[in-house]
Design a protein around this motif. Structure first.
Motif, mmCIF file in Angstrom:
data_model
loop_
_atom_site.group_PDB
_atom_site.id
_atom_site.type_symbol
_atom_site.label_atom_id
_atom_site.label_comp_id
_atom_site.label_asym_id
_atom_site.label_seq_id
_atom_site.Cartn_x
_atom_site.Cartn_y
_atom_site.Cartn_z
ATOM 1 N N PRO A 353 7.842 31.047 45.353
ATOM 2 C CA PRO A 353 9.463 31.811 46.160
ATOM 3 C C PRO A 353 9.436 32.955 45.707
ATOM 4 N N PRO A 354 10.574 33.845 45.866
ATOM 5 C CA PRO A 354 11.069 34.330 46.029
ATOM 6 C C PRO A 354 12.349 35.064 44.499
ATOM 7 N N SER A 355 12.427 35.544 43.637
ATOM 8 C CA SER A 355 13.737 34.714 42.567
ATOM 9 C C SER A 355 14.516 34.815 42.806
ATOM 10 N N PRO A 356 15.690 34.632 42.876
ATOM 11 C CA PRO A 356 16.754 34.481 42.702
ATOM 12 C C PRO A 356 17.874 36.384 42.358
ATOM 13 N N GLU A 357 17.398 36.466 41.443
ATOM 14 C CA GLU A 357 17.855 37.939 40.852
ATOM 15 C C GLU A 357 17.545 38.824 42.065
ATOM 16 N N LEU A 358 16.243 39.613 42.219
ATOM 17 C CA LEU A 358 15.174 40.218 43.805
ATOM 18 C C LEU A 358 17.119 40.419 44.439
ATOM 19 N N LYS A 359 17.371 41.504 44.817
ATOM 20 C CA LYS A 359 18.148 41.924 45.214
ATOM 21 C C LYS A 359 17.542 42.138 46.617
ATOM 22 N N ARG A 360 18.953 41.865 47.677
ATOM 23 C CA ARG A 360 18.384 42.312 49.576
ATOM 24 C C ARG A 360 17.625 43.772 49.504
ATOM 25 N N ILE A 361 16.161 43.677 50.432
ATOM 26 C CA ILE A 361 15.801 44.215 50.881
ATOM 27 C C ILE A 361 16.796 44.823 51.679
ATOM 28 N N ARG A 362 16.678 46.508 51.252
ATOM 29 C CA ARG A 362 17.229 47.754 52.593
ATOM 30 C C ARG A 362 16.078 48.212 53.530
ATOM 31 N N SER A 363 17.028 47.765 54.848
ATOM 32 C CA SER A 363 15.653 48.865 55.598
ATOM 33 C C SER A 363 16.463 49.774 56.479
ATOM 34 N N THR A 364 15.835 50.956 57.394
ATOM 35 C CA THR A 364 16.982 52.061 58.023
ATOM 36 C C THR A 364 17.440 51.330 59.248
ATOM 37 N N THR A 365 16.594 49.845 59.626
ATOM 38 C CA THR A 365 16.332 49.988 61.329
ATOM 39 C C THR A 365 15.959 48.848 61.237
ATOM 40 N N GLY A 376 15.108 44.651 43.878
ATOM 41 C CA GLY A 376 15.327 44.271 42.670
ATOM 42 C C GLY A 376 14.871 45.745 41.578
ATOM 43 N N THR A 377 13.983 46.160 40.451
ATOM 44 C CA THR A 377 13.864 46.398 39.862
ATOM 45 C C THR A 377 13.016 47.990 40.368
ATOM 46 N N TYR A 378 12.695 47.259 41.549
ATOM 47 C CA TYR A 378 11.108 48.221 41.992
ATOM 48 C C TYR A 378 11.768 49.698 42.343
ATOM 49 N N VAL A 379 11.467 50.283 43.282
ATOM 50 C CA VAL A 379 11.729 51.788 43.830
ATOM 51 C C VAL A 379 10.131 52.102 44.942
ATOM 52 N N TYR A 380 10.517 52.448 45.761
ATOM 53 C CA TYR A 380 9.090 53.411 46.664
ATOM 54 C C TYR A 380 8.255 54.257 46.122
ATOM 55 N N GLY A 381 7.471 53.840 46.197
ATOM 56 C CA GLY A 381 6.739 55.579 45.223
ATOM 57 C C GLY A 381 6.015 56.123 45.821
#
Length: 471
Positions: A353-365, A376-381
């Motif tokens: 399961p996803p790690s607790p430290e992963l931040k909430r996914i942010r979407s615009t809609t 988390g530490t990932y940014v859309y590329g």
């Protein structure tokens, strides 16, 4: 090069044959069978050749999007597969028997050879009976010419010629054991697939002859050769067994999912089905145009779709397989789990399961699928087109046809220690350290598939990756 046994097989009918012969490397090993078990983990392990994007629920349209194929002819994005062979040691453990690929023959055969039609898009076929454990003399081809069981044969390539047999009755073969299977060449002209394979039929003499009136459309005759290196394992008094528990070979089978460029196949049939006696693909102009010699290097083995050991030293055959030596026919219960497990996803033991430290996914809609900008530490590329000669990200991957989300993929790649992650086709996740094989950024609009596990998120597209990089 054709051996004497193969020449006998190809030409015993006394006809003037033309054909093409295509070599294929392995693209995937695992419990995948989009014909018999679409969208699910299949009952047993297969060795698959062909389109690089083969998956659990692949279709003709999906295969057409593959960046490459592990076969010589790149215009053929079909998928070809047969069961994996193992050696069961005397201590009960199982070891994979080495197999580097297969040879596919397209033979211009039949009394209507001058009117052979190309495989229609969506055509799927299975030849062979996985439950068979003895030679069946009662089921016959059209006109009762031959036992249907003759579709399977084995050639033991030893220091001296050995007659072919319908079962795996000899395994001490210095140059390998070649499993061979004929496919149906007569089509009813309407159905692309039926579960009992009644949409296709064998010719009266199996590899030649006439089609029944119920199946009047003549197709190219498919024939597979699969060579197993029997000396690749140290034999200690154990036994050879196929992945579906068959020690006899009578249950050997093959599957075919059409992925041909129809125009190319139609031209190849017109020019080479009855006028290419050498069988060389480079002697057939429509095929030569997309033929490459280094196909295995340019289209290497893909990451496993099903995340389970299938090629290591195993304590059990993958799945719920009972070894059935015959002569009694095996049952479906012998090769089927009571409840078929799902493919690896965020809710299985293989992908935690996803790690607790992963931040909430942010979407615009919340109403239309949109790009997840960071997690988390990932940014859309950006949206990337898959590599032209292989996967853009090839270090690790998995498929989840039900629960794929951006966060589950990113968490998977985090645990694999990879800085790059990509989601594709709504259900596929890939990880890597760098982009490979000519992958390139394209417009974000090319990534338009909603994630299977969260329809508010974009998860790539058809042969397009929504990519993320860890900072």
């Amino acid at each position: 090069m054709l051996t004497g046994a193969a020449l006998t097989l190809l030409f015993f009918s006394g006809t003037s044959d033309a054909f093409w012969r295509m070599n294929c490397g392995i693209i995937q090993t695992g419990r995948i069978d989009p014909i018999v078990s679409p969208g699910k983990v299949s009952s047993h392990v297969h060795k698959i050749a062909g389109a690089a994007n083969i998956g659990l629920d692949s279709t003709y349209d999906h295969l057409q999007q593959a960046s490459c194929t592990s076969c010589e002819i790149q215009a053929d994005k079909s998928a070809y597969w047969t069961p994996q062979m193992y050696y069961q040691r005397s201590n009960g453990q199982f070891e994979e028997v080495d197999n580097k690929g297969m040879t596919i023959y397209y033979l211009g055969r039949g009394d209507k050879a001058a009117d052979i039609q190309p495989f229609p898009p969506g055509l799927r076929m299975v030849s062979g009976d996985p439950l068979a454990r003895t030679y069946n003399t009662s089921a016959l081809t059209h006109n009762n010419d031959r036992p249907i069981a003759d579709r399977v044969s084995f050639a033991c390539l030893d220091t001296a010629p050995i007659p072919e047999s319908p079962g795996m009755n000899r395994t001490e073969c210095k140059n390998g054991l070649r499993a061979q299977i004929h496919f149906q060449s007569c089509w009813n002209g309407k159905d692309r697939y039926k579960e009992n394979n009644s949409h296709v039929a064998y010719m009266s003499r199996m590899d030649n002859g006439v089609c029944p009136s119920s199946h009047p459309v003549q197709l190219m005759h498919l024939f597979y050769e699969v060579l197993y290196s029997m000396d690749s394992v140290k034999q200690d008094g154990g036994q050879f067994v196929f992945a579906h528990g068959d020690t006899t070979g009578y249950g050997f089978h093959g599957n075919f999912l059409n992925g041909w460029d129809t125009d190319v196949q139609e031209a190849a049939i017109a020019q080479c089905a009855t006028n290419n006696p050498s069988g060389a693909v480079k002697s057939c102009a429509p095929l030569a145009a997309s033929t490459i010699s280094d196909f295995s290097q340019k289209c290497p083995i893909s990451p496993p779709v099903v995340d389970e050991p299938a090629t290591d030293i195993l304590n059990n055959l993958p799945g719920c397989i009972n070894i059935t030596p015959g002569p009694e026919r095996a049952t479906k219960a012998d090769i089927t789990c009571p409840s078929v497990p799902s493919i690896p996803s965020k809710n299985t033991k293989n992908v935690p399961p996803p790690s607790p430290e992963l931040k909430r996914i942010r979407s615009t809609t919340l109403t239309e699928p949109s790009i997840v900008q960071y997690s988390g530490t990932y940014v859309y590329g950006g949206c990337y087109a898959e590599g032209t000669t292989g996967r853009a990200l090839s270090d690790a991957g998995y498929v989840d046809t039900i629960g794929m989300t951006v966060e589950s993929c990113l968490d998977f790649c985090t645990k694999k220690g990879k800085v790059l992650a990509g989601v594709e086709y709504g259900q596929e996740c890939y990880c890597g350290a760098q982009f490979l094989n000519g992958a390139r950024r394209v417009g974000d609009g090319d990534c338009d598939s909603a994630c299977k596990g969260n329809e508010t998120q974009i998860c790539g597209g058809s042969w397009r990756l929504s990519t993320y990089q860890s900072g």
